[in-house]
Design an enzyme around this catalytic site. Structure first.
Site, short mmCIF file in Angstrom:
data_model
loop_
_atom_site.label_atom_id
_atom_site.label_comp_id
_atom_site.label_asym_id
_atom_site.label_seq_id
_atom_site.Cartn_x
_atom_site.Cartn_y
_atom_site.Cartn_z
N GLN A 1 0.86 -1.14 -0.02
CA GLN A 1 -0.11 0.16 -0.03
C GLN A 1 1.00 1.32 0.07
OE1 GLN A 1 -2.16 1.68 3.36
NE2 GLN A 1 -3.95 0.83 2.38
N LYS B 1 -8.33 2.13 -1.22
CA LYS B 1 -8.97 1.97 -0.10
C LYS B 1 -9.46 3.49 0.14
CE LYS B 1 -8.89 1.57 4.94
NZ LYS B 1 -8.37 1.35 6.26
N CYS C 1 -6.86 7.52 4.59
CA CYS C 1 -6.08 7.92 5.97
C CYS C 1 -6.52 9.34 6.47
CB CYS C 1 -4.58 7.90 5.55
SG CYS C 1 -3.71 8.45 7.12
N GLY D 1 -13.97 -1.32 9.04
CA GLY D 1 -14.58 -0.56 9.98
C GLY D 1 -15.18 -1.43 11.31
N ASP D 2 -14.91 -1.06 12.47
CA ASP D 2 -15.48 -1.90 13.71
C ASP D 2 -15.34 -3.38 13.56
OD1 ASP D 2 -16.35 0.60 14.65
OD2 ASP D 2 -18.45 0.38 14.21
#
Length: 306
Positions: free
Chosen positions: A30, A100, A59, A159-160
């Site tokens: 990445q 992303k 980010c 996420g989460d």
């Protein structure tokens, strides 16, 4: 996330930021990039050693946004498309090119971006289901569902994800082809194996890896701080987090858990990376007004045969 411009320009940055071995597959590297030259150049350098590259447009850190990286790119969809398109044109499949992102407040703009990237040849997309302004709020599951239903390419949900059940929920209920975890995996590298907290086997593995491969102390200690967060009592955790040397860290782990690093030959079988460096924007000033003799010296020093 590796800064592509530094990676292209500096051998020291490449040595510090990237290493791999023959068992390190599949591997996607990445990069943070904001110019085509940087992203394409970095991708062409790692193509012999990786299966793909990923562009970080998710980010939310202030330094990244101020420098034009991360979520700042979400406001420049044409640039993101060009970054993807140029790498795809230069490096054919099966090498993957992925991105992303975070959700935009206007979900329609998120859909437009994803569909634009899909047409540009994106291999898959990772969607962190929060907007750039969100931090610890619950992820936007409806927004994630809308994006999933608007594209055909594989989608990785993010996420989460703090437990295996969270990953299963996203995978089964939102028709996602994969699930990503960041903070959850830092705290518990065995998350996807079903562990609720870091098992001691992970501590052993990390000590073995850092004993076999040259690793900066801050990196070695930092990951242990995350891994021990849920298994060390608060008093001991505060003490461990403030240790300043590798020797003191190893002594603490040995005294507390009876674990010592073992030199693992498999970990130490690093691939020696040679990079094919092509003259680009970084060398234009060097080559300008260069004598024939100086030009020959420059070319001899800058190119590596592979």
């Amino acid at each position: 996330m590796i800064l592509a411009d530094s990676f292209v320009q500096s051998a020291e940055a490449r040595d510090n930021e990237f290493s791999t071995n023959k068992n390190d597959v599949p591997l996607v590297v990445q990069f943070a990039a904001k110019t085509v030259d940087d992203f394409v150049g970095a991708a062409e350098m790692v193509v012999p050693y990786a299966g793909g590259v990923d562009l970080n447009c998710g980010c939310p850190q202030r330094w990244a946004m101020k420098s034009g990286y991360g979520v700042d790119l979400l406001g420049k969809p044409e640039l993101v498309r060009d970054l993807v398109l140029q790498v795809r044109n230069r490096i054919p499949p099966p090498f993957t090119v992925s991105v992303k992102i975070r959700l935009l407040k206007d979900i329609r703009k998120t859909i437009e971006l994803c569909q634009m990237l899909e047409k540009a040849g994106l291999s898959f997309i990772t969607v962190h289901a929060r907007t750039p302004q969100m931090r610890n709020e619950p992820i936007d599951l409806e927004g994630l569902r809308i994006v999933r239903d608007s594209i055909k390419m594989p989608l990785i949900a993010n996420g989460d994800v703090k437990q295996l059940k969270d990953a299963k929920n996203l995978h089964e209920n939102f028709n996602c082809q994969g699930v990503m975890s960041a903070n959850g995996l830092l705290t518990n590298p065995a998350l996807f194996a079903g562990y609720s907290k870091t098992p001691l086997t992970c501590i052993q593995d990390w000590l073995d890896i850092t004993a076999s491969i040259p690793t900066h102390f801050l990196c070695m200690h930092h990951h242990l701080v995350f891994m021990l967060e849920k298994i060390l009592p608060k008093k001991d955790r505060c003490y461990f987090n403030n240790l300043q040397t590798k020797e003191s860290v190893l002594e603490f782990i040995d005294n507390y858990y009876g674990i010592k690093p073992r030199v693992d030959n498999k970990c130490s079988e690093l691939i020696e990376c040679y990079y094919d460096i092509r003259p680009g924007k970084y060398f234009k000033e060097v080559l300008k007004n260069c004598s024939d003799e100086a030009f020959e010296d420059f070319m001899e020093n800058i190119f590596i045969e592979v």
